[in-house]
Design an enzyme around this catalytic site. Sequence first.
Site, short mmCIF file in Angstrom:
data_model
loop_
_atom_site.label_atom_id
_atom_site.label_comp_id
_atom_site.label_asym_id
_atom_site.label_seq_id
_atom_site.Cartn_x
_atom_site.Cartn_y
_atom_site.Cartn_z
N ASP A 65 40.16 -5.48 40.50
CA ASP A 65 39.94 -6.83 39.96
C ASP A 65 39.98 -6.82 38.44
OD1 ASP A 65 37.53 -5.59 39.43
OD2 ASP A 65 36.32 -6.91 40.68
N SER A 66 40.15 -5.64 37.84
CA SER A 66 40.36 -5.56 36.39
C SER A 66 41.62 -6.31 35.97
CB SER A 66 40.49 -4.09 35.96
OG SER A 66 41.53 -3.44 36.65
N ASP A 104 40.34 -3.68 45.64
CA ASP A 104 38.99 -4.15 45.33
C ASP A 104 38.59 -5.33 46.23
OD1 ASP A 104 37.29 -2.94 43.48
OD2 ASP A 104 38.52 -3.57 41.79
N GLU A 214 31.81 5.42 37.73
CA GLU A 214 32.20 4.86 36.43
C GLU A 214 31.09 4.96 35.41
OE1 GLU A 214 34.10 0.81 34.41
OE2 GLU A 214 33.87 0.94 36.58
#
Length: 312
Positions: A65-66, A104, A214
């Site tokens: 979704d980045s 995602d 992350e």
Amino acid sequence: MIRSAVHHFRRSYSGYLSPVVRSKTLTDVLSKHASREPISVITAYDYISGSWAQAANCDVILVGDSLAMCALGYESTTEISLEEFRFHVQSVCRSPGEAFIVVDIPFGSFESSIEKGVETAISLMRCSPKVGALKLEVGSHKPGAYNPDYSLKLAAELCSRGIPVMGHIGLTPQRVHSLGGYKVQGNRSAQQAAAIFETARELQKLGCFSLLVECVPHKVSQYITETLNIPTIGIGAGSGTSGQVLVQSDILGMLPGRIPKLAQKYTDLHTQSVDALKHYVSDVTMHKFPENDKNGFKIKEDVWREFLEIVE
């Protein structure tokens, strides 16, 4: 008779059909982890970026979704809708290649209920036969807590239904407000680091096939990797994970400005592209493009003379 005719048609026109490429499976990814080979993961947003990632022979493509921020100009990953996101998933999946594709689960498409989350997961898996797994952002698990994190429950439900899930721990952008911003996780206290570890262990127990870690201190992420039996994919988590993932626009320098510390820019595509476009604009302005002999198409002289007679 019909089968024979269809088979003959396919053979006769085989030169016009796209070659069938076998996509990597979950087994391929896990086998690479078992042999202790690093797993390469690249994000993609559409057919072109998907084709680039495929041509680079990466193991896994993550449709993250980045893309909301890196390709669509949104200020946050939480702004993209499920419908808009599915459109990009389908585009990436049309790119030819054998990479295993993970997708995602975007913000707002699963939080209202377990039923809604399962429905969203199924809709994403049905975007394309090439979608092999889903990635779910998960909050830190605290053993003995009265209300375990909702996303842990959803992860369990999806795994129990045979949907492969990659858990996302540490810095989870969809929860950036509750985390106090885009900050490293697990570095301020032993309790915070332990909570990330417990989350990782719980996700493995629930059936997740892999974890994305992350912005976690490299000692913590390496400890998680060495303790668990499933592969870990790091971003800003050091070299001790089973593999690495980076956002493609950071790798290629697609956007102006600085990239995050956790990333590395291997080229400056933004500058190169702008320079090329400026060159085109200059050529048009100076009447250098197009060139009739190089870029144009000719007409036979007799046809041209007949045309003049008709119009004049």
